[in-house]
Design a protein around this motif. Structure first.
Motif, PDB file in Angstrom:
ATOM      1  N   THR A  84       0.862  -1.397   0.188  1.00  0.00           N
ATOM      2  CA  THR A  84       0.011   0.115   0.108  1.00  0.00           C
ATOM      3  C   THR A  84       0.547   0.804   0.095  1.00  0.00           C
ATOM      4  O   THR A  84       1.953   1.449   1.134  1.00  0.00           O
ATOM      5  N   PRO A  85       0.204   1.989  -1.616  1.00  0.00           N
ATOM      6  CA  PRO A  85       1.705   3.743  -0.834  1.00  0.00           C
ATOM      7  C   PRO A  85       1.004   4.183   0.117  1.00  0.00           C
ATOM      8  O   PRO A  85       0.250   4.842  -0.162  1.00  0.00           O
ATOM      9  N   VAL A  86       2.369   5.292   0.585  1.00  0.00           N
ATOM     10  CA  VAL A  86       2.212   5.777   1.448  1.00  0.00           C
ATOM     11  C   VAL A  86       3.038   7.423   1.360  1.00  0.00           C
ATOM     12  O   VAL A  86       3.974   6.737   0.580  1.00  0.00           O
ATOM     13  N   PRO A  87       2.780   8.182   1.614  1.00  0.00           N
ATOM     14  CA  PRO A  87       3.146   9.607   1.357  1.00  0.00           C
ATOM     15  C   PRO A  87       4.280   9.607   1.770  1.00  0.00           C
ATOM     16  O   PRO A  87       4.854   8.754   3.318  1.00  0.00           O
ATOM     17  N   ALA A  88       5.504   9.637   1.045  1.00  0.00           N
ATOM     18  CA  ALA A  88       7.267   9.950   1.225  1.00  0.00           C
ATOM     19  C   ALA A  88       7.202  10.745   3.036  1.00  0.00           C
ATOM     20  O   ALA A  88       6.732  11.832   2.577  1.00  0.00           O
ATOM     21  N   ALA A  89       7.995  10.335   4.173  1.00  0.00           N
ATOM     22  CA  ALA A  89       7.840  11.366   5.068  1.00  0.00           C
ATOM     23  C   ALA A  89       8.960  12.212   4.156  1.00  0.00           C
ATOM     24  O   ALA A  89       9.937  12.596   3.717  1.00  0.00           O
ATOM     25  N   ASN A  90       9.188  14.176   4.339  1.00  0.00           N
ATOM     26  CA  ASN A  90       9.549  15.266   3.629  1.00  0.00           C
ATOM     27  C   ASN A  90      10.658  14.975   4.764  1.00  0.00           C
ATOM     28  O   ASN A  90      11.496  15.128   5.818  1.00  0.00           O
TER      29      ASN A  90
END
Length: 90
Positions: A84-90
């Motif tokens: 499941t794709p999740v937003p990458a931490a910046n």
């Protein structure tokens, strides 16, 4: 970045081990982790589930192999997981 001793395989917690491998962004570490977990299960059944022969699956998940993304997805599914794709931490 590759897996290290901090992320050693724990038979009682294979999901965390696989997740840690994916966190490395290293295809070899991901394939190797999936292979290590797969070897604790019935590799013959897993190979059948993903549509490969057992020896080809061993090679693909050795860490030295270069499995297709479709193979990785099939193995993940056969291990009872999903990506499941999740937003990458910046």
């Amino acid at each position: 970045m590759t897996m290290n001793e901090e992320n050693s395989f724990d038979v009682d917690n294979p999901d965390s081990y696989i997740a840690a491998a994916f966190e490395t962004d290293d295809p070899s570490s991901i394939a190797k982790a999936l292979g290590e977990v797969a070897r604790t299960r019935n590799m013959s059944k897993l190979a059948k589930d993903v549509g490969m022969n057992r020896s080809a699956l061993y090679r693909a998940l050795s860490g030295d192999g270069n499995p297709e993304f479709a193979t990785i997805l099939k193995v993940v599914r056969a291990l009872g997981l999903k990506l499941t794709p999740v937003p990458a931490a910046n």
